[in-house]
Design a protein around this motif. Structure first.
Motif, PDB file in Angstrom:
ATOM      1  N   LEU A 182     -52.185 -44.413  65.376  1.00  0.00           N
ATOM      2  CA  LEU A 182     -53.757 -45.252  65.422  1.00  0.00           C
ATOM      3  C   LEU A 182     -53.451 -46.724  64.272  1.00  0.00           C
ATOM      4  N   LEU A 183     -54.419 -47.096  63.691  1.00  0.00           N
ATOM      5  CA  LEU A 183     -54.693 -48.589  63.955  1.00  0.00           C
ATOM      6  C   LEU A 183     -54.460 -48.442  62.386  1.00  0.00           C
ATOM      7  N   PRO A 184     -53.941 -49.284  61.907  1.00  0.00           N
ATOM      8  CA  PRO A 184     -53.652 -49.841  60.475  1.00  0.00           C
ATOM      9  C   PRO A 184     -54.873 -49.701  59.700  1.00  0.00           C
ATOM     10  N   TRP A 185     -54.002 -49.242  58.238  1.00  0.00           N
ATOM     11  CA  TRP A 185     -55.637 -48.889  57.144  1.00  0.00           C
ATOM     12  C   TRP A 185     -56.080 -50.035  57.196  1.00  0.00           C
ATOM     13  N   PRO A 186     -57.138 -50.815  57.032  1.00  0.00           N
ATOM     14  CA  PRO A 186     -57.619 -51.925  56.871  1.00  0.00           C
ATOM     15  C   PRO A 186     -57.441 -52.719  55.670  1.00  0.00           C
ATOM     16  N   LYS A 187     -56.833 -53.788  55.652  1.00  0.00           N
ATOM     17  CA  LYS A 187     -56.086 -54.416  54.305  1.00  0.00           C
ATOM     18  C   LYS A 187     -57.628 -55.526  53.835  1.00  0.00           C
ATOM     19  N   VAL A 188     -57.956 -54.762  52.399  1.00  0.00           N
ATOM     20  CA  VAL A 188     -59.145 -56.368  52.244  1.00  0.00           C
ATOM     21  C   VAL A 188     -59.071 -56.562  50.329  1.00  0.00           C
ATOM     22  N   ASP A 189     -59.128 -57.069  50.385  1.00  0.00           N
ATOM     23  CA  ASP A 189     -59.237 -57.661  48.696  1.00  0.00           C
ATOM     24  C   ASP A 189     -60.634 -57.888  48.302  1.00  0.00           C
ATOM     25  N   PHE A 190     -61.207 -56.193  47.734  1.00  0.00           N
ATOM     26  CA  PHE A 190     -61.736 -56.185  47.362  1.00  0.00           C
ATOM     27  C   PHE A 190     -62.127 -57.028  45.870  1.00  0.00           C
ATOM     28  N   ALA A 191     -61.441 -57.842  44.997  1.00  0.00           N
ATOM     29  CA  ALA A 191     -62.020 -58.177  44.341  1.00  0.00           C
ATOM     30  C   ALA A 191     -62.425 -59.617  45.010  1.00  0.00           C
ATOM     31  N   LYS A 192     -63.111 -59.838  46.022  1.00  0.00           N
ATOM     32  CA  LYS A 192     -63.637 -60.928  46.374  1.00  0.00           C
ATOM     33  C   LYS A 192     -64.580 -60.771  46.572  1.00  0.00           C
ATOM     34  N   PHE A 193     -65.381 -59.302  46.487  1.00  0.00           N
ATOM     35  CA  PHE A 193     -66.930 -58.759  46.948  1.00  0.00           C
ATOM     36  C   PHE A 193     -67.204 -58.993  45.381  1.00  0.00           C
ATOM     37  N   GLY A 194     -66.801 -58.225  44.475  1.00  0.00           N
ATOM     38  CA  GLY A 194     -66.931 -58.288  43.035  1.00  0.00           C
ATOM     39  C   GLY A 194     -65.393 -57.446  42.144  1.00  0.00           C
ATOM     40  N   PRO A 195     -66.243 -56.301  41.194  1.00  0.00           N
ATOM     41  CA  PRO A 195     -65.069 -56.438  39.981  1.00  0.00           C
ATOM     42  C   PRO A 195     -65.055 -54.875  40.496  1.00  0.00           C
ATOM     43  N   VAL A 196     -63.202 -54.847  40.580  1.00  0.00           N
ATOM     44  CA  VAL A 196     -63.429 -53.523  40.792  1.00  0.00           C
ATOM     45  C   VAL A 196     -61.566 -52.718  40.495  1.00  0.00           C
ATOM     46  N   GLU A 197     -61.006 -51.376  39.990  1.00  0.00           N
ATOM     47  CA  GLU A 197     -60.508 -50.778  39.383  1.00  0.00           C
ATOM     48  C   GLU A 197     -59.250 -49.598  40.297  1.00  0.00           C
ATOM     49  N   SER A 198     -58.386 -50.164  39.754  1.00  0.00           N
ATOM     50  CA  SER A 198     -57.428 -49.249  41.271  1.00  0.00           C
ATOM     51  C   SER A 198     -56.693 -48.448  40.101  1.00  0.00           C
ATOM     52  N   MET A 199     -56.878 -47.352  40.584  1.00  0.00           N
ATOM     53  CA  MET A 199     -55.735 -45.866  40.210  1.00  0.00           C
ATOM     54  C   MET A 199     -55.021 -44.947  40.741  1.00  0.00           C
ATOM     55  N   PRO A 200     -54.355 -44.971  40.629  1.00  0.00           N
ATOM     56  CA  PRO A 200     -53.340 -44.335  41.033  1.00  0.00           C
ATOM     57  C   PRO A 200     -53.734 -43.079  41.955  1.00  0.00           C
ATOM     58  N   LEU A 201     -53.668 -42.273  43.314  1.00  0.00           N
ATOM     59  CA  LEU A 201     -54.088 -41.038  43.767  1.00  0.00           C
ATOM     60  C   LEU A 201     -53.553 -39.746  42.811  1.00  0.00           C
ATOM     61  N   SER A 202     -53.685 -38.817  41.909  1.00  0.00           N
ATOM     62  CA  SER A 202     -52.579 -37.858  42.244  1.00  0.00           C
ATOM     63  C   SER A 202     -52.430 -37.499  42.666  1.00  0.00           C
ATOM     64  N   ARG A 203     -51.682 -36.456  42.066  1.00  0.00           N
ATOM     65  CA  ARG A 203     -50.259 -35.860  42.611  1.00  0.00           C
ATOM     66  C   ARG A 203     -50.425 -34.521  44.231  1.00  0.00           C
ATOM     67  N   ILE A 204     -52.139 -33.935  43.513  1.00  0.00           N
ATOM     68  CA  ILE A 204     -52.508 -32.687  44.076  1.00  0.00           C
ATOM     69  C   ILE A 204     -52.942 -34.092  45.495  1.00  0.00           C
ATOM     70  N   LYS A 205     -54.248 -34.946  45.228  1.00  0.00           N
ATOM     71  CA  LYS A 205     -54.563 -35.792  46.318  1.00  0.00           C
ATOM     72  C   LYS A 205     -53.594 -35.966  47.213  1.00  0.00           C
ATOM     73  N   LYS A 206     -52.189 -37.185  46.499  1.00  0.00           N
ATOM     74  CA  LYS A 206     -51.483 -37.372  47.731  1.00  0.00           C
ATOM     75  C   LYS A 206     -50.650 -36.439  48.634  1.00  0.00           C
ATOM     76  N   ILE A 207     -50.700 -34.627  48.074  1.00  0.00           N
ATOM     77  CA  ILE A 207     -49.797 -33.872  48.623  1.00  0.00           C
ATOM     78  C   ILE A 207     -51.445 -33.783  49.778  1.00  0.00           C
ATOM     79  N   SER A 208     -52.083 -33.162  49.413  1.00  0.00           N
ATOM     80  CA  SER A 208     -53.434 -32.788  49.773  1.00  0.00           C
ATOM     81  C   SER A 208     -53.848 -33.697  51.123  1.00  0.00           C
ATOM     82  N   GLY A 209     -53.809 -34.346  50.459  1.00  0.00           N
ATOM     83  CA  GLY A 209     -54.666 -35.872  51.425  1.00  0.00           C
ATOM     84  C   GLY A 209     -53.621 -35.859  52.581  1.00  0.00           C
TER      85      GLY A 209
END
Ligand code: CAO
Length: 241
Positions: free
Chosen positions: A1-28
């Motif tokens: 698989l190709l690596p996940w795209p690394k993008v600096d979203f802040a270049k395009f507009g305001p952003v906020e980064s939040m950690p995924l919940s434990r459940i989402k990490k496991i189920s994902g």
């Protein structure tokens, strides 16, 4: 698989980064593996639940004082047990080059929680009545929302029901909960005009979506499984046949 795209979203507009919940990490992680490894196909069908819904409403008004409520999910779980008995390949799991057939009927259901999706299991659903299944599903869904489900509540499932019926939608393609072979997605029932041979009559129609593992079953068996569900949900007396 190709690596996940690394993008600096802040270049395009305001952003906020939040950690995924434990459940989402496991189920994902589980969902990604299942989506990649299992050759999924989804069949769609519809069941006429006009009479079943009338029966459910009648039973609920009879039991209003006791507070015992029958949910559509409980009927769906019972109908799935019947279909799993009729088509045992769906009540199985791949183990290398063997298919392990289960002689028990533990049915999982997707439950939405503020932290993500969890899948508690109703054990021995073949040996439980509709009221017990409805009460157990409600208790497990509450335990899930309170973040109190333990591994024992979520293990040993044979088949999963994912109901979005209380919310909406006309269909979706659920991802199989490995090592199960199939999952039933259900969306919102709607009253539709149905031709009875002479005229259009209003009937309550429930969309059914069955995703299945093409290594284990095929389209013919999946179509038959859905027809079985359709017949049971169309006339619930058939459950006792
Ligand atoms: N069609 C129309 N209406 C429906 C319905 C259907 N298929 N299923 C339920 N409803 C209605 C019910 O009649 C009920 O209405 P009333 O309160 O007026 O009687 C309302 O929706 C809520 O139904 P319910 O109490 O029976 O709850 P539910 O079975 O819809 O849901 C549960 C229970 C645990 C499945 C649900 O809370 C949930 O978490 N669903 C999300 C599952 C999910 O996330 N799936 C996606 C997985 S893939 O990401």
């Amino acid at each position: 698989l190709l690596p996940w795209p690394k993008v600096d979203f802040a270049k395009f507009g305001p952003v906020e980064s939040m950690p995924l919940s434990r459940i989402k990490k496991i189920s994902g992680a589980n969902l990604s593996r299942n989506a990649i490894v299992i050759p999924h196909v989804t069949n769609f069908d519809e069941a006429d639940i006009t009479d079943l819904e009338a029966f459910r409403i009648a039973l609920n008004s009879e039991n209003e004082k006791s507070g015992k409520k029958l949910t559509m999910l409980a009927f769906l779980i019972k109908a799935c047990v019947s279909a799993l008995k009729a088509f045992p390949e769906f009540n199985a799991s791949l183990d290398g080059e063997n298919l392990v057939y289960k002689r028990y009927f533990h049915i999982a259901f997707a439950a939405d929680t503020p932290n993500g999706l969890v899948v508690p299991v109703i054990r021995d659903a073949d040996r439980k009545g509709l009221h017990d299944i409805a009460a157990e599903a409600a208790a497990l869904a509450k335990k899930a929302r309170d973040g109190k489900l333990g591994p024992a509540d979520m293990s040993g499932g044979c088949f999963t029901v994912s109901s979005l019926g209380g919310i909406g939608g006309t269909g979706f393609t659920p991802i199989i909960n490995a090592p199960e072979v199939a999952i039933l997605g259900v969306t919102r029932a709607q009253t539709k005009p149905v031709w009875d041979g002479k005229q259009f009559v209003p009937r309550l129609i429930l969309p059914l979506c069955l995703s299945w593992d093409h290594r284990v079953v095929d389209g013919v068996l999946a179509a038959r499984f859905l027809v079985h569900l359709q017949r049971i949900l169309g006339d619930f007396r058939r459950i006792s046949l």
